[in-house]
Design an enzyme around this catalytic site. Structure first.
Site, PDB file in Angstrom:
ATOM      1  N   PRO A 206       0.836  -1.208   0.000  1.00 45.83           N
ATOM      2  CA  PRO A 206       0.000   0.000   0.000  1.00 45.83           C
ATOM      3  C   PRO A 206       0.862   1.246   0.000  1.00 45.83           C
ATOM      4  O   PRO A 206       2.060   1.189   0.325  1.00 45.83           O
ATOM      5  CB  PRO A 206      -0.792  -0.128   1.311  1.00 45.83           C
ATOM      6  CG  PRO A 206       0.100  -0.934   2.198  1.00 45.83           C
ATOM      7  CD  PRO A 206       0.807  -1.912   1.289  1.00 45.83           C
ATOM      8  N   THR A 232       2.256  -2.602  -9.827  1.00 44.52           N
ATOM      9  CA  THR A 232       0.798  -2.624  -9.979  1.00 44.52           C
ATOM     10  C   THR A 232       0.124  -2.228  -8.669  1.00 44.52           C
ATOM     11  O   THR A 232      -1.039  -2.560  -8.442  1.00 44.52           O
ATOM     12  CB  THR A 232       0.296  -4.023 -10.415  1.00 44.52           C
ATOM     13  OG1 THR A 232       0.727  -5.005  -9.464  1.00 44.52           O
ATOM     14  CG2 THR A 232       0.820  -4.399 -11.786  1.00 44.52           C
ATOM     15  N   SER A 233       0.863  -1.516  -7.806  1.00 47.36           N
ATOM     16  CA  SER A 233       0.301  -1.143  -6.506  1.00 47.36           C
ATOM     17  C   SER A 233      -0.219   0.287  -6.541  1.00 47.36           C
ATOM     18  O   SER A 233      -1.374   0.519  -6.897  1.00 47.36           O
ATOM     19  CB  SER A 233       1.345  -1.331  -5.405  1.00 47.36           C
ATOM     20  OG  SER A 233       2.524  -0.576  -5.666  1.00 47.36           O
ATOM     21  N   ARG A 234       0.609   1.251  -6.202  1.00 47.25           N
ATOM     22  CA  ARG A 234       0.253   2.662  -6.262  1.00 47.25           C
ATOM     23  C   ARG A 234       1.412   3.419  -6.900  1.00 47.25           C
ATOM     24  O   ARG A 234       2.578   3.116  -6.651  1.00 47.25           O
ATOM     25  CB  ARG A 234      -0.037   3.226  -4.868  1.00 47.25           C
ATOM     26  CG  ARG A 234      -1.389   2.794  -4.299  1.00 47.25           C
ATOM     27  CD  ARG A 234      -2.533   3.412  -5.089  1.00 47.25           C
ATOM     28  NE  ARG A 234      -3.846   3.022  -4.586  1.00 47.25           N
ATOM     29  CZ  ARG A 234      -4.564   2.014  -5.069  1.00 47.25           C
ATOM     30  NH1 ARG A 234      -4.073   1.275  -6.068  1.00 47.25           N
ATOM     31  NH2 ARG A 234      -5.752   1.746  -4.582  1.00 47.25           N
ATOM     32  N   ASP A 258       1.438  -0.304 -14.166  1.00 43.75           N
ATOM     33  CA  ASP A 258      -0.008  -0.183 -14.348  1.00 43.75           C
ATOM     34  C   ASP A 258      -0.526   1.034 -13.601  1.00 43.75           C
ATOM     35  O   ASP A 258      -1.704   1.363 -13.692  1.00 43.75           O
ATOM     36  CB  ASP A 258      -0.725  -1.446 -13.852  1.00 43.75           C
ATOM     37  CG  ASP A 258      -2.211  -1.426 -14.167  1.00 43.75           C
ATOM     38  OD1 ASP A 258      -2.554  -1.317 -15.362  1.00 43.75           O
ATOM     39  OD2 ASP A 258      -3.036  -1.503 -13.222  1.00 43.75           O
ATOM     40  N   GLU A 263      -1.085  10.027 -12.370  1.00 49.43           N
ATOM     41  CA  GLU A 263      -2.041   9.417 -13.306  1.00 49.43           C
ATOM     42  C   GLU A 263      -3.417  10.075 -13.292  1.00 49.43           C
ATOM     43  O   GLU A 263      -4.218   9.862 -14.204  1.00 49.43           O
ATOM     44  CB  GLU A 263      -2.217   7.932 -12.998  1.00 49.43           C
ATOM     45  CG  GLU A 263      -2.965   7.625 -11.710  1.00 49.43           C
ATOM     46  CD  GLU A 263      -3.172   6.129 -11.502  1.00 49.43           C
ATOM     47  OE1 GLU A 263      -4.328   5.733 -11.361  1.00 49.43           O
ATOM     48  OE2 GLU A 263      -2.181   5.379 -11.483  1.00 49.43           O
ATOM     49  N   HIS A 295      -3.838   1.620 -15.457  1.00 55.51           N
ATOM     50  CA  HIS A 295      -4.552   1.186 -14.247  1.00 55.51           C
ATOM     51  C   HIS A 295      -5.621   0.159 -14.617  1.00 55.51           C
ATOM     52  O   HIS A 295      -6.794   0.262 -14.254  1.00 55.51           O
ATOM     53  CB  HIS A 295      -5.185   2.381 -13.529  1.00 55.51           C
ATOM     54  CG  HIS A 295      -5.258   2.194 -12.046  1.00 55.51           C
ATOM     55  ND1 HIS A 295      -4.816   3.127 -11.144  1.00 55.51           N
ATOM     56  CD2 HIS A 295      -5.719   1.160 -11.308  1.00 55.51           C
ATOM     57  CE1 HIS A 295      -5.013   2.694  -9.908  1.00 55.51           C
ATOM     58  NE2 HIS A 295      -5.563   1.492  -9.985  1.00 55.51           N
TER      59      HIS A 295
END
Length: 335
Positions: A206, A232-234, A258, A263, A295
């Site tokens: 996280p 691919t987390s934050r 991602d 973003e 995302h």
């Protein structure tokens, strides 16, 4: 309850309508993101439903509180876009979807790893142009490589299992080791050791003050030259400018993203007819060894159904008991 839903697309409406059928809740959808400028759209509502790039800061919460809003129902597991301290002061409950489909994100992580390694995105474009040459498409066997997984919650655990299935030596870092990962032979190490010994590093933690820019100039300097880095987390777990430098210097051999720190003004929108006014992001797109998706990792039928059902369940529980099923609070996070 009357629910105003921000940052919606047709697929959000389809799944939320299905989940809310028979619940008695009335949902009003807006494509606009939640912000200080759009708070007035929530007038007359009982609850607000927000997504990952909505800005639920102190000013937004104060405005919503003045309109009588008592519940923020997040359609996401992450909550770093919410000022929880302000929510507590204003007596606004914040609820989230703690788990929707960890398989979705874990499998997309492997799609990025495999795509980058075997360069399928580049091969696809070559073949469509009649170019069947293999030069520049050389990959490597995943079997026998050391994969470092940062964060072994539900998603990280599945990633570990998949990587073990590929024959990787899997090492991990987490504040609390996951027994399911230990059972399949995952070894927990410090971040220093993980950075120094991994051929592939994938992030599933996280976003907290401790993980903000976890990947930075100093951590990159400890990594193997040519390491594959996946996030691919934050987005803000990575210092993008430091990563750009790492790409230019060859420290990062492959980068799969991602998520992206800035973003909010890019992802989930069709900007194909516009100029992208983000020099850092534009620079990333020039590297042939960078693969970016917008995302998309969560985006499966199963995940969207689970997100919608849990969101409606949070609202229903709050309406009936005054407590949502999956509340997020400053106290809980501190523990």
């Amino acid at each position: 309850m009357q629910i105003v839903v921000f940052s919606t697309k047709p697929y959000d409406r389809r799944f939320l309508d299905a989940a809310g059928a028979g619940s008695g809740h009335r949902l009003t959808y807006f494509e606009a993101k939640l912000s200080v400028e759009t708070c007035d759209l929530a007038a007359g509502a009982d609850a607000v439903c927000a997504f990952v790039n909505d800005d639920v800061n102190a000013d937004v919460l104060a405005s919503l509180s003045a309109k009588g809003i008592k519940l923020i129902a997040l359609r996401s597991a992450g909550f770093n876009n919410v000022d929880l301290a302000a929510a507590k002061v204003l007596d606004i409950t914040v609820a989230r979807v703690p788990a929707y489909s960890p398989h979705a994100v874990a499998e997309h992580t492997l799609a990025l790893i495999l795509g980058l390694n075997r360069k399928t995105h580049r091969a696809y474009n070559r073949v469509r142009e009649g170019n069947f040459a293999l030069e520049g498409l050389l990959g490597f066997d995943l079997a026998g490589k050391t994969a470092g997984v940062v964060g072994t919650g539900k998603i990280g655990e599945i990633v570990c299992k998949i990587l073990v299935g590929f024959g990787c030596k899997v090492i991990a870092h987490d504040l609390q080791p996951n027994p399911a990962c230990l059972d399949i032979g995952v070894t927990y190490v410090s971040t220093d050791e993980l950075f120094a010994t991994s051929d592939i590093i994938t992030l599933h933690c996280p976003l907290t003050p401790a993980t903000h820019h976890l990947i930075n100039k100093a951590s990159l300097a400890r990594m193997k030259p040519g390491v594959m880095l996946i996030n691919t987390s934050r987005g803000a777990v990575i210092d993008t400018r430091a990563v750009l430098k790492g790409l230019k210097e060859g420290i990062i051999g492959n980068l799969g993203l991602d998520v992206y720190e800035e973003e909010a003004d890019l992802f989930f929108e069709d900007l194909s007819d516009r100029f992208i006014n983000d020099d850092v992001f534009a620079r990333l797109l020039t590297f042939p060894n960078v693969l970016i998706t917008g995302h998309q990792a969560f985006f499966t039928k199963e995940a969207l159904a689970n997100i919608a059902e849990t969101t409606i369940a949070n609202v229903t529980a709050f309406e009936k008991t005054g407590r949502a099923m999956h509340e997020v609070s400053v106290e809980k996070i501190a523990r």
